[in-house]
Design a protein around this motif. Structure first.
Motif, PDB file in Angstrom:
ATOM      1  N   SER A  24       0.924  -1.833  -0.212  1.00  0.00           N
ATOM      2  CA  SER A  24      -0.405   0.211  -0.216  1.00  0.00           C
ATOM      3  C   SER A  24       0.731   0.732   0.000  1.00  0.00           C
ATOM      4  CB  SER A  24      -0.641   0.054   1.640  1.00  0.00           C
ATOM      5  OG  SER A  24      -1.529  -1.166   0.930  1.00  0.00           O
ATOM      6  N   TYR A  28       1.585   2.988  -5.637  1.00  0.00           N
ATOM      7  CA  TYR A  28       1.492   4.559  -5.813  1.00  0.00           C
ATOM      8  C   TYR A  28       2.260   5.716  -5.882  1.00  0.00           C
ATOM      9  CZ  TYR A  28       0.642   7.428  -1.226  1.00  0.00           C
ATOM     10  OH  TYR A  28       0.714   8.082  -0.408  1.00  0.00           O
ATOM     11  N   GLY A  31       3.130   7.136  -9.166  1.00  0.00           N
ATOM     12  CA  GLY A  31       1.537   7.719  -9.563  1.00  0.00           C
ATOM     13  C   GLY A  31       1.417   9.588  -9.294  1.00  0.00           C
ATOM     14  N   SER A  88      -9.816   2.188   0.722  1.00  0.00           N
ATOM     15  CA  SER A  88      -9.027   1.798  -1.198  1.00  0.00           C
ATOM     16  C   SER A  88     -10.081   2.345  -1.692  1.00  0.00           C
ATOM     17  CB  SER A  88      -8.597  -0.081  -0.793  1.00  0.00           C
ATOM     18  OG  SER A  88      -7.814   0.002   0.143  1.00  0.00           O
ATOM     19  N   CYS A  91     -10.722   5.801  -1.970  1.00  0.00           N
ATOM     20  CA  CYS A  91      -9.665   6.198  -2.919  1.00  0.00           C
ATOM     21  C   CYS A  91      -9.481   6.830  -4.246  1.00  0.00           C
ATOM     22  CB  CYS A  91      -8.102   5.522  -2.074  1.00  0.00           C
ATOM     23  SG  CYS A  91      -6.971   6.113  -0.900  1.00  0.00           S
ATOM     24  N   ARG A 104      -5.977   7.989   3.148  1.00  0.00           N
ATOM     25  CA  ARG A 104      -4.839   7.244   3.066  1.00  0.00           C
ATOM     26  C   ARG A 104      -4.690   6.632   4.531  1.00  0.00           C
ATOM     27  NH1 ARG A 104      -2.406   3.809   0.139  1.00  0.00           N
ATOM     28  NH2 ARG A 104       0.368   5.056   0.612  1.00  0.00           N
ATOM     29  N   GLY A 153       2.994  -1.292  -9.564  1.00  0.00           N
ATOM     30  CA  GLY A 153       2.443   0.074  -9.509  1.00  0.00           C
ATOM     31  C   GLY A 153       2.864   1.012 -10.686  1.00  0.00           C
ATOM     32  N   THR A 157      -0.065   1.851 -13.414  1.00  0.00           N
ATOM     33  CA  THR A 157      -0.525   3.527 -14.161  1.00  0.00           C
ATOM     34  C   THR A 157      -0.024   4.605 -15.228  1.00  0.00           C
ATOM     35  OG1 THR A 157       0.647   3.223 -11.610  1.00  0.00           O
ATOM     36  CG2 THR A 157       0.631   5.766 -12.743  1.00  0.00           C
ATOM     37  N   TRP A 162      -3.698   6.300 -12.243  1.00  0.00           N
ATOM     38  CA  TRP A 162      -3.459   6.186 -11.315  1.00  0.00           C
ATOM     39  C   TRP A 162      -4.405   5.079  -9.957  1.00  0.00           C
ATOM     40  CZ3 TRP A 162      -6.047   8.474  -7.017  1.00  0.00           C
ATOM     41  CH2 TRP A 162      -6.880   9.845  -7.384  1.00  0.00           C
ATOM     42  N   HIS A 163      -5.797   6.177 -10.044  1.00  0.00           N
ATOM     43  CA  HIS A 163      -7.258   4.968  -9.701  1.00  0.00           C
ATOM     44  C   HIS A 163      -6.554   3.390 -10.081  1.00  0.00           C
ATOM     45  CE1 HIS A 163      -8.219   8.961 -11.064  1.00  0.00           C
ATOM     46  NE2 HIS A 163      -9.355   9.299 -10.242  1.00  0.00           N
ATOM     47  N   VAL A 165      -4.503   1.601  -9.412  1.00  0.00           N
ATOM     48  CA  VAL A 165      -3.556   0.962  -8.809  1.00  0.00           C
ATOM     49  C   VAL A 165      -4.525   0.675  -6.983  1.00  0.00           C
ATOM     50  CG1 VAL A 165      -1.399   1.554  -6.808  1.00  0.00           C
ATOM     51  CG2 VAL A 165      -1.348   2.331  -9.400  1.00  0.00           C
ATOM     52  N   PHE A 166      -5.262   1.734  -6.953  1.00  0.00           N
ATOM     53  CA  PHE A 166      -6.488   1.807  -5.617  1.00  0.00           C
ATOM     54  C   PHE A 166      -7.438   0.537  -5.733  1.00  0.00           C
ATOM     55  CE2 PHE A 166      -4.252   5.925  -4.713  1.00  0.00           C
ATOM     56  CZ  PHE A 166      -3.968   5.672  -3.565  1.00  0.00           C
TER      57      PHE A 166
END
Length: 410
Positions: A24, A28, A31, A88, A91, A104, A153, A157, A162-163, A165-166
């Motif tokens: 975690s 990211y 990103g 998550s 996010c 976070r 990641g 990405t 980047w979204h 990744v979550f």
């Protein structure tokens, strides 16, 4: 199911739980520029989302210890994983940087349940003769995570934004919750006699922190370890903004630098065959101060390029990797009764120092190597001073009798 298969499945689940927080943190990082652009903010402000995560981990270390003893292992673990999944998902949906910082923090509180519970359950589920081997495997997972997570990641990405990744982290949390529900046995009966009132918990922690050997080595280790957090917080800006590498290249640089930290941990195991922890620590701290000083001079004078920066970081992280397991082991050595409180407090100190240094770096909203390098050099000097002053207060040092590899868990 045979005993061998049962052990394998348990270790697989516990190892995955242990890796949740590192994943975690690291996944990211590539990103950062994309998050900054999408949320109309700076990469330095995005670094505060990392600070929020560190603060959450620090608080969670102290929170879950008493809860796992009072309610048993699985109920707090269910709660933590569910909280992690919800945060998550949040996010993925956020529209501003402040919401991401808060989520976070919540995500970290959730992931911390997995970390603390997995360590406790090793002691519950495995015979004493096997526990060292199991911890060694969990340490291996922890070592591999910083190499795998940013690489994955970076590619996620680059391909999906980047979204995504979550979304991946949500899926990982969900799989772990299902695995915990279905295949992880109850390993500890709830014990209501373990008080959740603040006073006895605080008294336990106070009795630990008053021990000179603990505060000397725990603070030395935590301040030195803060140099690692400075690197993690500052590296996205340094590599992707200052040196203009893309997400994929950054992820490979991060993976390479992880080898320095992980490799030095393994070298430490070899050194301990000939030297004591007390002999390794000052050598590692001296290396940190020398490398940090030269790194700082190169940074403020504008001498750094990509290759030099990677070289300095590799050796600096290697020195932290030498110091950390030894300071951890000597911090815990005096304790038998309240080793759990000592362990939790040491972990909280490390994460607390890491949170502080990452917030300081984020405050310098500039595209420069100077804030990160200054923080790293400063942590080296301060750790050395704390070590030299604290050593004088230790009247009778308790030596480490067993392998210090357990110190890597922190």
């Amino acid at each position: 199911m045979t005993k061998k298969k049962t052990y394998f499945s348990l270790i697989l689940i516990l190892g995955s739980l242990t890796a949740l927080a590192p994943f975690s943190i690291d996944m990211y990082l590539p990103g950062f520029p994309a998050i900054a652009k999408d949320l109309n903010t700076s990469a330095a402000k995005v670094a505060l989302t990392l600070s929020g995560f560190f603060i959450g981990i620090s608080a969670g270390q102290l929170l879950y210890g008493p809860l796992l003893d009072h309610f048993g292992r699985k109920k707090p673990l269910y709660f933590g994983l569910a909280l992690y999944i919800i945060a998550s998902i949040g996010c993925v949906m956020i529209k501003d940087i402040d919401s991401l910082i808060i989520l976070r923090f919540v995500q970290a509180i959730g992931s911390c349940a997995a970390t603390v519970a997995s360590v406790a359950m090793v002691r519950d589920l495995f015979p004493v003769k096997d526990s060292a081997k199991v911890f060694a495997l969990l340490i291996l997972v922890l070592g591999v995570s910083p190499m795998v997570a940013p690489t994955v990641g970076g590619y996620v990405t680059a391909a999906f934004g980047w979204h995504a990744v979550f979304i991946v982290l949500t899926a990982i949390g969900s799989v772990l919750l299902i695995a915990t529900l279905l295949w992880l046995p109850d390993s500890y009966k709830p014990d209501p006699s373990h008080s959740l009132k603040p006073r006895p918990i605080i008294n336990d922690f106070l009795s630990v922190i008053k021990e000179p050997q603990f505060y000397t080595y725990a603070f030395t280790g935590a301040i030195a370890f803060a140099g690692l957090f400075a690197y993690v917080s500052g590296s996205p800006v340094i590599f992707m903004t200052v040196f203009k590498v893309d997400e994929k290249v950054y992820s490979w640089i991060f993976a390479f630098l992880s080898i320095g930290f992980i490799g030095s941990n393994q070298v430490n195991s070899l050194l301990l065959r000939k030297f004591r922890s007390e002999q390794i620590i000052p050598a590692a701290l001296t290396g940190l101060v020398i490398i940090g000083a030269i790194f700082f001079l190169a940074s403020v004078n504008g001498w750094l390029n990509l290759g030099l920066t990677i070289t300095f970081l590799f050796f600096f992280l290697s020195c932290i990797g030498l110091a950390n397991p030894n300071t951890a082991a000597l911090s815990l050595a005096p304790f038998s009764k309240n080793a759990g409180s000592a362990s939790a407090l040491m972990g909280a100190l490390q994460m607390g120092m890491g949170s502080l240094i990452s917030v300081i770096i984020s405050a310098f909203d500039v595209s420069s190597t100077v804030p990160m390098v200054s923080a790293m050099a400063g942590s080296a000097v301060l750790a050395s001073l704390v070590y030299m002053l604290g050593k004088r207060t230790i009247k009778e040092r308790v030596e480490v009798k067993e392998s210090v590899e357990a110190g890597l868990m922190h």
